[in-house]
Write an enzyme that holds these catalytic residues in place. Sequence first.
Site, PDB file in Angstrom:
ATOM      1  N   ARG A  58     -52.177   9.488   5.135  1.00 19.38           N
ATOM      2  CA  ARG A  58     -53.172  10.513   4.761  1.00 19.38           C
ATOM      3  C   ARG A  58     -54.455  10.416   5.589  1.00 19.38           C
ATOM      4  O   ARG A  58     -55.121  11.412   5.831  1.00 19.38           O
ATOM      5  CB  ARG A  58     -53.524  10.445   3.261  1.00 19.38           C
ATOM      6  CG  ARG A  58     -54.603  11.478   2.874  1.00 19.38           C
ATOM      7  CD  ARG A  58     -54.860  11.592   1.386  1.00 19.38           C
ATOM      8  NE  ARG A  58     -55.084  10.320   0.763  1.00 19.38           N
ATOM      9  CZ  ARG A  58     -56.235   9.626   0.822  1.00 19.38           C
ATOM     10  NH1 ARG A  58     -57.268  10.106   1.482  1.00 19.38           N
ATOM     11  NH2 ARG A  58     -56.337   8.462   0.219  1.00 19.38           N
ATOM     12  N   TYR A 110     -59.659  36.466  10.305  1.00 21.21           N
ATOM     13  CA  TYR A 110     -58.465  36.338   9.478  1.00 21.21           C
ATOM     14  C   TYR A 110     -58.844  36.475   7.996  1.00 21.21           C
ATOM     15  O   TYR A 110     -59.894  35.994   7.565  1.00 21.21           O
ATOM     16  CB  TYR A 110     -57.863  34.961   9.764  1.00 21.21           C
ATOM     17  CG  TYR A 110     -56.624  34.638   8.995  1.00 21.21           C
ATOM     18  CD1 TYR A 110     -55.412  35.239   9.309  1.00 21.21           C
ATOM     19  CD2 TYR A 110     -56.664  33.726   7.944  1.00 21.21           C
ATOM     20  CE1 TYR A 110     -54.271  34.938   8.595  1.00 21.21           C
ATOM     21  CE2 TYR A 110     -55.524  33.415   7.231  1.00 21.21           C
ATOM     22  CZ  TYR A 110     -54.329  34.028   7.563  1.00 21.21           C
ATOM     23  OH  TYR A 110     -53.204  33.728   6.860  1.00 21.21           O
ATOM     24  N   ASP A 182     -62.216  30.305  16.716  1.00 23.61           N
ATOM     25  CA  ASP A 182     -60.802  30.371  16.331  1.00 23.61           C
ATOM     26  C   ASP A 182     -60.062  31.018  17.497  1.00 23.61           C
ATOM     27  O   ASP A 182     -60.167  32.211  17.741  1.00 23.61           O
ATOM     28  CB  ASP A 182     -60.645  31.199  15.047  1.00 23.61           C
ATOM     29  CG  ASP A 182     -59.197  31.286  14.579  1.00 23.61           C
ATOM     30  OD1 ASP A 182     -58.278  31.136  15.416  1.00 23.61           O
ATOM     31  OD2 ASP A 182     -58.975  31.527  13.372  1.00 23.61           O
ATOM     32  N   LYS A 207     -48.961  29.482  14.282  1.00 30.62           N
ATOM     33  CA  LYS A 207     -48.668  30.644  15.129  1.00 30.62           C
ATOM     34  C   LYS A 207     -48.059  30.192  16.461  1.00 30.62           C
ATOM     35  O   LYS A 207     -46.972  29.660  16.463  1.00 30.62           O
ATOM     36  CB  LYS A 207     -49.938  31.474  15.295  1.00 30.62           C
ATOM     37  CG  LYS A 207     -50.710  31.699  13.974  1.00 30.62           C
ATOM     38  CD  LYS A 207     -49.938  32.549  12.985  1.00 30.62           C
ATOM     39  CE  LYS A 207     -50.531  32.553  11.573  1.00 30.62           C
ATOM     40  NZ  LYS A 207     -51.930  32.860  11.475  1.00 30.62           N
TER      41      LYS A 207
END
Length: 391
Positions: A58, A110, A182, A207
Amino acid sequence: MDENRSPKLATQAVHKGEISVLGTPHTPLFNTTTFAFETTHALLDVVDGKTPGPLYTRYGMNPSITALEEKLASLEGAERALLFASGMAAEAATFLALGQKGILCIGDAYGGTMELLGVQLRELGIRVEFILGSELNKLDNLLSTHFSLVFFETPTNPTLEIFDIESISQKAKKAGALTAIDSTFATPVNQNPLSLGADLVIHSATKYMGGHSDITAGAVMGNAELISKILPWRKNLGQVASPETAALLARSLRSLVQRVSWQNASAMQIAEALSTHAKIKKVYYPGLTSFEGHALAKKQMRAFGGMMTIELKGNLQETTRFADRLKIFKLAPSLGGVESLATQPVTTTHHGLSAEERQRRNITDSMVRLSIGLEDSDDLLDDLTQALSSL
Ligand SMILES: *Cc1c(COP(=O)(O)O)cnc(C)c1O
């Protein structure tokens, strides 16, 4: 070969950050949550950061993850990269770590980003302002009201608007703000925001980086100091991606340059062909010389990507009929995979916005966004043409 020249992108995509174990050509999957030590002393050295090493997954301290991060960093020319469980996780950690004194979001973003910024972060008391591309004349004034982070996409979704990374980053810096881009639509193949003066670059690796519509992941790249400020948020919000995802993403990145180059070429061919089609009003594609953002795109991008939006000469019903008649293109709201996808912003990505808000953002009922995949471009064009004949 010049010994001093660093390897080009395609070579880095294959080899950077790979760890060979027992002769494996690439990093094997370290499918483990924890790592054992010979002595307490050795354990403490890793816990205290005196020696780098695997510790707990983690924390991101797993070789499947750290090896991938080295590859991710190299693709953007960054000192360091962090892997996340999604693009939204990467954005959320960046905003929380560096945007607490105010975030300015420029242009369309987005849907999830808009909601995170406009609803959840405001609920935490963080000041968030939005301006559209058409309101850039307000930028200087707004920046003087102090933000810690300026954020934007370029190219944007779905109108492929292009923002000047160099100029906006410079203005933000003068005003004491960091800039995060982004760059999901562009990919590191077509654009490297850090080399243009941005401080951080964020990707939805779901993507193009994943590229096969089978991984959800995200990444942030930047200098080591900024990344070290984002790291504790990822760690304690538990946002890292699994080692399995990291290994799959590394697999995908090895062919990123070839996939995106093919998609660039196909998209260019399709955009050019559609731009003269009698039933098409407009093609939004940065590679077209007639497109508003073309000159800027040419300045800051190496190629123009696999995403475009076409605006039909038809109403909502006719546009839906066109979309429904597509055979090779699948109707789905994602992008960047090997398969071509089509989506109507009105019915998917921008469905939640009011008609007025869509109009303000220049999003019409006649738009269809296309993500060009790896099929033969002649077949894709034939598919689009046969569907257009229904109008
Ligand atoms: C998909 C997408 C995101 C969100 O990524 P997830 O991996 O779905 O969380 C953010 N920005 C852009 C431009 C996207 O296309």
